[in-house]
Design a protein around this motif. Sequence first.
Motif, PDB file in Angstrom:
ATOM      1  N   GLU A  79       0.849  -1.205   0.000  1.00 52.56           N
ATOM      2  CA  GLU A  79       0.000   0.000   0.000  1.00 52.56           C
ATOM      3  C   GLU A  79       0.884   1.255   0.000  1.00 52.56           C
ATOM      4  O   GLU A  79       1.967   1.262   0.545  1.00 52.56           O
ATOM      5  CB  GLU A  79      -0.883   0.013   1.249  1.00 52.56           C
ATOM      6  CG  GLU A  79      -1.874  -1.102   1.284  1.00 52.56           C
ATOM      7  CD  GLU A  79      -2.707  -1.094   2.551  1.00 52.56           C
ATOM      8  OE1 GLU A  79      -2.475  -0.281   3.459  1.00 52.56           O
ATOM      9  OE2 GLU A  79      -3.594  -1.946   2.627  1.00 52.56           O
ATOM     10  N   ASP A  82      -1.176   8.198  -2.190  1.00 54.30           N
ATOM     11  CA  ASP A  82      -0.992   8.961  -3.422  1.00 54.30           C
ATOM     12  C   ASP A  82      -0.833  10.448  -3.109  1.00 54.30           C
ATOM     13  O   ASP A  82      -0.787  10.834  -1.951  1.00 54.30           O
ATOM     14  CB  ASP A  82      -2.149   8.698  -4.393  1.00 54.30           C
ATOM     15  CG  ASP A  82      -3.483   9.178  -3.892  1.00 54.30           C
ATOM     16  OD1 ASP A  82      -3.545   9.699  -2.778  1.00 54.30           O
ATOM     17  OD2 ASP A  82      -4.474   9.005  -4.622  1.00 54.30           O
ATOM     18  N   ASN A  86      -4.694   9.759  -0.312  1.00 53.90           N
ATOM     19  CA  ASN A  86      -5.517   8.538  -0.257  1.00 53.90           C
ATOM     20  C   ASN A  86      -4.608   7.307  -0.264  1.00 53.90           C
ATOM     21  O   ASN A  86      -3.588   7.275  -0.934  1.00 53.90           O
ATOM     22  CB  ASN A  86      -6.465   8.467  -1.450  1.00 53.90           C
ATOM     23  CG  ASN A  86      -7.482   9.583  -1.450  1.00 53.90           C
ATOM     24  OD1 ASN A  86      -7.868  10.070  -0.380  1.00 53.90           O
ATOM     25  ND2 ASN A  86      -7.893  10.021  -2.628  1.00 53.90           N
ATOM     26  N   GLN A  88      -3.672   3.874  -1.463  1.00 56.78           N
ATOM     27  CA  GLN A  88      -3.875   3.069  -2.680  1.00 56.78           C
ATOM     28  C   GLN A  88      -3.444   1.620  -2.402  1.00 56.78           C
ATOM     29  O   GLN A  88      -2.443   1.374  -1.740  1.00 56.78           O
ATOM     30  CB  GLN A  88      -3.045   3.635  -3.828  1.00 56.78           C
ATOM     31  CG  GLN A  88      -3.440   5.019  -4.260  1.00 56.78           C
ATOM     32  CD  GLN A  88      -4.797   5.037  -4.956  1.00 56.78           C
ATOM     33  OE1 GLN A  88      -5.149   4.085  -5.636  1.00 56.78           O
ATOM     34  NE2 GLN A  88      -5.554   6.097  -4.752  1.00 56.78           N
ATOM     35  N   PRO A  90      -2.570  -1.100  -4.801  1.00 53.07           N
ATOM     36  CA  PRO A  90      -2.386  -1.568  -6.185  1.00 53.07           C
ATOM     37  C   PRO A  90      -2.234  -3.109  -6.237  1.00 53.07           C
ATOM     38  O   PRO A  90      -1.882  -3.750  -5.261  1.00 53.07           O
ATOM     39  CB  PRO A  90      -1.114  -0.878  -6.627  1.00 53.07           C
ATOM     40  CG  PRO A  90      -0.352  -0.660  -5.377  1.00 53.07           C
ATOM     41  CD  PRO A  90      -1.377  -0.458  -4.289  1.00 53.07           C
TER      42      PRO A  90
END
Length: 165
Positions: A79, A82, A86, A88, A90
């Motif tokens: 994790e 960004d 927030n 993210q 992916p």
Amino acid sequence: MTLNMKNSITILLTLISFLLLISCASQKERADKFLRNNPLYLAEKCALNFPPTTKYIPGKTITDTIIKKEPGIEVPCPEFKDELGNIQKPTAKCPDQKIVELISHRTDTIYLENTANLMRLTGENALLVIDKQKLEEKVKKQKKDIIALLVIIGLLGLGLYLKIR
């Protein structure tokens, strides 16, 4: 010798001859009766004289190739935050997997030959061949006889025709 004594001797000789004829059986009949009454003896002699033959025939090895494609899975990545702050989460998609499975099998054959039955059939075949030859000779002779009879009938018909004219 008296007549009564001659009759007695004749009857006695007839009775003895009759008993001898009744008691005599052909060798084949006696053997058949013995073998029917002693099947284990027959089985033992057949097994000794006509053992089954075993023949091993190796089969061909057949190899099947099975190719399966499994779609790649998505693996989570670490994790991160960004630019907007927030979090993210992916994921990375792994490539599709190609699974190759080799399956090999071979079917061998064991051929068990019943030699006793083979000998019996060979003997029957030989007898049938002899019978066939005899029948062919008989047919050949009958064909010649038919031709001779047709020639005789033709000559008789010709003679009758000439006699009538």
